[in-house]
Motif scaffolding. Structure first.
Motif, PDB file in Angstrom:
ATOM      1  N   TRP A 119     -15.905  27.734  47.962  1.00 55.48           N
ATOM      2  CA  TRP A 119     -15.962  27.356  49.962  1.00 55.48           C
ATOM      3  C   TRP A 119     -15.172  26.478  50.213  1.00 55.48           C
ATOM      4  N   LEU A 152      -7.528  32.339  60.593  1.00 58.64           N
ATOM      5  CA  LEU A 152      -8.241  32.954  61.574  1.00 58.64           C
ATOM      6  C   LEU A 152      -7.716  32.815  63.168  1.00 58.64           C
ATOM      7  N   ILE A 167      -8.166  37.953  61.528  1.00 54.37           N
ATOM      8  CA  ILE A 167      -7.745  37.419  60.709  1.00 54.37           C
ATOM      9  C   ILE A 167      -7.627  38.195  60.002  1.00 54.37           C
ATOM     10  N   TRP A 171     -14.379  33.844  56.802  1.00 57.33           N
ATOM     11  CA  TRP A 171     -14.367  32.531  57.239  1.00 57.33           C
ATOM     12  C   TRP A 171     -15.955  33.041  57.684  1.00 57.33           C
ATOM     13  N   TYR A 172     -16.969  32.005  57.614  1.00 56.37           N
ATOM     14  CA  TYR A 172     -18.469  31.720  57.937  1.00 56.37           C
ATOM     15  C   TYR A 172     -18.192  30.571  58.772  1.00 56.37           C
ATOM     16  N   ARG A 173     -19.345  30.712  59.821  1.00 55.40           N
ATOM     17  CA  ARG A 173     -19.528  29.133  60.702  1.00 55.40           C
ATOM     18  C   ARG A 173     -20.997  29.401  60.010  1.00 55.40           C
ATOM     19  N   CYS A 223      -6.228  28.507  55.728  1.00 60.39           N
ATOM     20  CA  CYS A 223      -7.262  28.070  54.789  1.00 60.39           C
ATOM     21  C   CYS A 223      -6.415  28.723  53.671  1.00 60.39           C
ATOM     22  N   TYR A 280     -16.798  25.800  60.863  1.00 59.03           N
ATOM     23  CA  TYR A 280     -16.838  26.957  60.023  1.00 59.03           C
ATOM     24  C   TYR A 280     -15.481  26.957  58.619  1.00 59.03           C
ATOM     25  N   SER A 281     -16.178  27.544  58.231  1.00 57.60           N
ATOM     26  CA  SER A 281     -15.823  27.270  56.185  1.00 57.60           C
ATOM     27  C   SER A 281     -15.433  28.216  55.996  1.00 57.60           C
ATOM     28  N   CYS A 282     -14.145  28.353  55.424  1.00 57.61           N
ATOM     29  CA  CYS A 282     -13.246  29.139  54.464  1.00 57.61           C
ATOM     30  C   CYS A 282     -14.112  29.562  52.927  1.00 57.61           C
ATOM     31  N   GLU A 292      -9.326  23.542  54.096  1.00 57.13           N
ATOM     32  CA  GLU A 292      -8.946  24.516  55.858  1.00 57.13           C
ATOM     33  C   GLU A 292      -8.357  23.217  56.370  1.00 57.13           C
TER      34      GLU A 292
END
Length: 115
Positions: free
Chosen positions: A105, A80, A69, A36-38, A22, A93-95, A6
């Motif tokens: 991840w 994002l 996105i 994406w998650y956070r 990412c 924030y994780s891809c 990322e």
């Protein structure tokens, strides 16, 4: 195997934009879904946005009208675009990538929104 890196996190004032990218280590056209998650301090990780290889998108309710996105197949990248950021958007924030039944991840990037 998919390696995700990322970039684009940082500090932004409330109301401002930020764009996360990412980069995947393989062609994203072969990846079933990316997104994406956070995770904010003291909270559980939550979905932000997801896009499938067929272009179907899924957004968390809190993103509606603010986040977009997208993918760039030529660069093997998922982005994002975040607009109208709020202090409550502050999180790591994780891809994410799903290839068949396997999940991958990124290391995460910090987004901090100041009021």
């Amino acid at each position: 195997q998919v390696h995700l890196v990322e970039s684009g996190g940082g500090l932004v004032q409330a109301g401002g934009p930020l764009r996360l990218s990412c980069a995947a280590s393989r062609s994203i056209s072969s990846i079933n879904a990316m997104g994406w998650y956070r995770q904010a301090p003291g909270k559980q990780r939550e979905l932000v946005a997801l896009i499938t290889s067929g272009g179907i998108t899924n957004y968390a309710d809190f993103t509606k009208g603010r986040f977009t996105i997208s993918t760039d197949n030529a660069k093997n990248t998922v982005c994002l675009q975040m607009n109208s950021l709020k202090p409550e958007d502050t999180a790591v924030y994780s891809c994410y990538a799903r290839l068949m039944w396997l999940e991958y991840w990124g290391q995460g990037t910090q987004v901090t929104v100041s009021s």
